[in-house]
Design a protein around this motif. Structure first.
Motif, mmCIF file in Angstrom:
data_model
loop_
_atom_site.group_PDB
_atom_site.id
_atom_site.type_symbol
_atom_site.label_atom_id
_atom_site.label_comp_id
_atom_site.label_asym_id
_atom_site.label_seq_id
_atom_site.Cartn_x
_atom_site.Cartn_y
_atom_site.Cartn_z
ATOM 1 N N ASP A 1 26.441 26.724 99.962
ATOM 2 C CA ASP A 1 25.203 25.960 100.091
ATOM 3 C C ASP A 1 24.421 26.042 98.784
ATOM 4 N N LEU A 2 24.441 24.949 98.016
ATOM 5 C CA LEU A 2 23.718 24.878 96.750
ATOM 6 C C LEU A 2 22.355 24.209 96.910
ATOM 7 N N SER A 3 21.928 24.000 98.132
ATOM 8 C CA SER A 3 20.696 23.249 98.389
ATOM 9 C C SER A 3 19.474 23.991 97.877
ATOM 10 N N HIS A 4 18.517 23.228 97.360
ATOM 11 C CA HIS A 4 17.252 23.841 96.958
ATOM 12 C C HIS A 4 16.086 23.234 97.749
ATOM 13 N N GLN A 5 16.368 22.291 98.652
ATOM 14 C CA GLN A 5 15.350 21.700 99.506
ATOM 15 C C GLN A 5 15.822 21.742 100.960
ATOM 16 N N TYR A 6 14.936 21.304 101.844
ATOM 17 C CA TYR A 6 15.096 21.564 103.276
ATOM 18 C C TYR A 6 16.314 20.898 103.900
ATOM 19 N N SER A 7 16.537 19.616 103.621
ATOM 20 C CA SER A 7 17.466 18.844 104.435
ATOM 21 C C SER A 7 18.898 19.356 104.361
ATOM 22 N N ALA A 8 19.467 19.442 103.170
ATOM 23 C CA ALA A 8 20.842 19.923 103.067
ATOM 24 C C ALA A 8 20.948 21.391 103.479
ATOM 25 N N ALA A 9 19.884 22.161 103.221
ATOM 26 C CA ALA A 9 19.876 23.558 103.674
ATOM 27 C C ALA A 9 19.951 23.641 105.195
#
Length: 435
Positions: free
Chosen positions: A45-53
């Motif tokens: 998980d490379l997400s830095h914002q809510y949705s993909a996280a």
């Protein structure tokens, strides 16, 4: 058994589900516990914002092994309110069930480590602005060339293609462009936005669905090779679930307007009402049978007779006029009685209805408790944190959220060691600001 119909091992005095299985392998719902349904699925998980996280979190809830990567010093989600001390409630919930490491993937050494981790992943989640990972040489083509073989979810404001692809975007922008805000609010008022992360959450759910579809396709429709991209614009999920906005516009040439809480223009008897003792509640009915039940609760005999005569199959104008009449009568009825009386009559009539709940109502509610929708999750900073349970339910399986979102870099040593980095190397990377 407790008076809520759940075993004593599975419920606290407050009705909060305790996670785990008994020594006999039986869950607190009385079903033989099998392993998590996504056990063995590896997610980076490379997400830095809510949705993909959130997409990654949904997979973690169902047993996937998720490693979340955050920047060593800058993490947007950690800044969000409410916070208790330094701990954001958003971080606790959205990063639950994950192992968390810090890594500057824009640095040369960080990029090398990210590629090494990606080679071991089945799924990669990211939500940078289109072109960002490509500039860092971590785009799909770069990863494929490096030997990575995985599904890659890419959530961005406007998607990877189109004239707006490079614009920044958050959920509110998606709610504006999708038509959602235009359709919500009172008819004589401004467009209205939700107070929580609706577009982000819908996009995340579609993203998780896309991941699973891609995994199934790769497993069944030929040998998987390289990166399979799942491209999700924030606005598209919300746009997809608004059913008739575009079809009605194309057929009638008029953009639908805000109806408020009343949906008689859709042929639906639905609105928000207030009881004599100040309780807000809704009723909702589609079709003559369900509408008749609401009218029976309110003792609207003349209107029930018209239902029986077939008013709901008359021309659309006649249907709307009839439902507007029913709506007005229901407002008078609701204002006349306290909520206990109204609810008793609605239940007796088997009418679709619900009091409007706030958080305190939810925590006390027996249905949420019986479904395991309130769970206590260990948090290294806050102790046990009450949050939403795992959704959806798999009655033959046991799913456990083992911890809330942990401290920055909490799993650096153990995770990086799994990828062959020595203690000395990890120390040097930390000193260099790479982790």
């Amino acid at each position: 058994m407790t008076d809520r119909g759940v075993t004593d091992q599975g419920v606290t005095d407050q009705g909060v589900t305790k996670q785990g299985v008994t020594d006999q392998g039986v869950t607190d719902r009385g079903v033989t516990g099998q392993g998590p349904i996504l056990e063995g699925l590896r997610v980076l998980d490379l997400s830095h914002q809510y949705s993909a996280a959130l997409s990654a979190s949904l997979l973690a809830d169902l047993g996937a092994s998720v490693i979340a990567v955050e920047h060593p010093t800058k993490t947007s989600i950690r800044t969000m309110l409410p916070r208790k001390g330094e701990q954001s409630m958003w971080w606790s919930v959205i990063q639950r069930g994950k192992r968390v490491v810090t890594l500057d993937i824009n640095s040369e050494r960080g990029r090398e480590i990210a590629i090494q981790m990606a080679r071991e992943a089945d799924v990669i989640c990211e939500n940078f602005r289109p072109g960002t990972l490509e500039r860092w040489h971590l785009g799909p083509a770069d990863l494929t060339e490096a030997g990575v073989n995985a599904v890659m979810l890419r959530i961005s404001g406007f998607g990877q293609t189109g004239p707006l692809r490079t614009r920044p975007g958050f959920g509110t922008i998606a709610e504006a462009i999708s038509g959602f805000a235009h359709l919500n609010g009172e008819p004589d008022g401004p467009p209205t936005f939700p107070s929580s992360t609706l577009a982000d959450g819908v996009a995340a759910t579609f993203g998780a669905f896309g991941i699973m579809a891609a995994l199934w396709g790769r497993a069944n429709n030929g040998p998987p090779t390289g990166i399979e991209v799942v491209d999700m614009a924030l606005f598209e999920g919300l746009f997809r679930i608004i059913p008739t906005q575009i079809a009605a516009y194309q057929q009638f040439g008029v953009a639908p307007l805000r109806p408020g809480n009343k949906l008689t223009s859709h042929g639906v008897l639905r609105n928000l009402f207030r009881s004599a003792d100040g309780k807000w509640f809704v009723v909702s009915a589609v079709g003559p049978v369900a509408i008749r039940r609401i009218l029976a609760a309110a003792e609207c005999d003349a209107q029930m007779a018209r239902i029986d005569e077939g008013v709901m199959t008359s021309d659309p104008t006649g249907v709307v006029e009839f439902l507007d009449e029913c709506d007005a009568l229901l407002h008078v009825w609701a204002a006349k009685w306290d909520w206990a009386t109204l609810e008793k009559r609605l239940v007796e009539a088997d009418a679709v209805h619900q009091q409007v709940f706030s958080a305190d109502d939810i925590v006390a509610d027996e249905q949420f408790q019986a479904r395991g929708d309130l769970i206590e999750v260990p948090d290294d900073v806050l102790g046990p944190v009450l949050m939403q349970g795992v959704v959806p339910k798999f009655p033959s399986r046991e799913h456990t959220v083992r911890r809330a979102g942990p401290a920055r870099g909490a799993d650096n040593d153990s995770v990086f060691a799994e990828f062959g980095l020595s203690a000395a190397t990890i120390t040097a990377l930390r000193q260099d600001g790479v982790i």
